[in-house]
Design an enzyme around this catalytic site. Sequence first.
Site: not given
Length: 256
Positions: A62, A108, A111, A131
């Site tokens: 992300a 991300g 994901e 994370e």
Amino acid sequence: MGNITYHVENHVATLTLQSPPANALSTSLLEALSAKLDDIEKDGTVKAILLKGEGKFFSAGADIKEFTSLQNESDYTNLSQKGQELFNRVENFHVPIIAAIHGAALGGGLELAMACHIRYAAKDAKFGLPELNLGIIPGFAGTQRLPAYVGAAKAYEMMLSSCSISGEEAEQEGLVNKSFEEDEMFQAAEKLAGTIAQKSGPTIRQVMELVSYTRNPQFKEGSLAEAKAFGVAFGTEDAKEGIQAFMEKRKPNFKD
């Protein structure tokens, strides 16, 4: 900022993430992905989708810099839920999506890859949910999808250690379908997409719908809990320190 190129040939749509240098999943890139899915739905002729990243990475995660612009727990929870909704759309899309992963699929990026229906990877690609290095947690349903592929024990190890695994190990763990040398991987993914595109459109859609019934019924409940926990995590001093350390490229000094 970010963009996604969209090219259709022989019923195969190729979507390429473009957000250099690491294809970070910014809000604009996620909005571009949603828009491209809209385009594919309107087109009606696409039978397979190939998703890849431009440059050195599939997606390294992300956009952490964007996180610093949010104000409170509710903002972060909403961000998590919006990402989850988009990735749920990817997972439930009526056209099969093949992720062709090179370089790295982290945070991300992993994901997103896990939401795709099929994953081909370069043997030296890196996969992980790091994370906790930033004092936060995965927020786009990573805590729910990763155990489904690699089992709870391996998922705990990967998330709690923040260590990554290679594409070759990801194949062994069931996280990706197959791993290849990088140049061979893209060719193999394109070949698979072409093979699928030769099949009957209605039967492809039927398979996509029927397999979706096998999803764990607790997935929605777990994802909602993750989104709330994601918001709470960002309110801690450790999260502030972790993100600041990331921006300053240093090791964080967590208090708790």
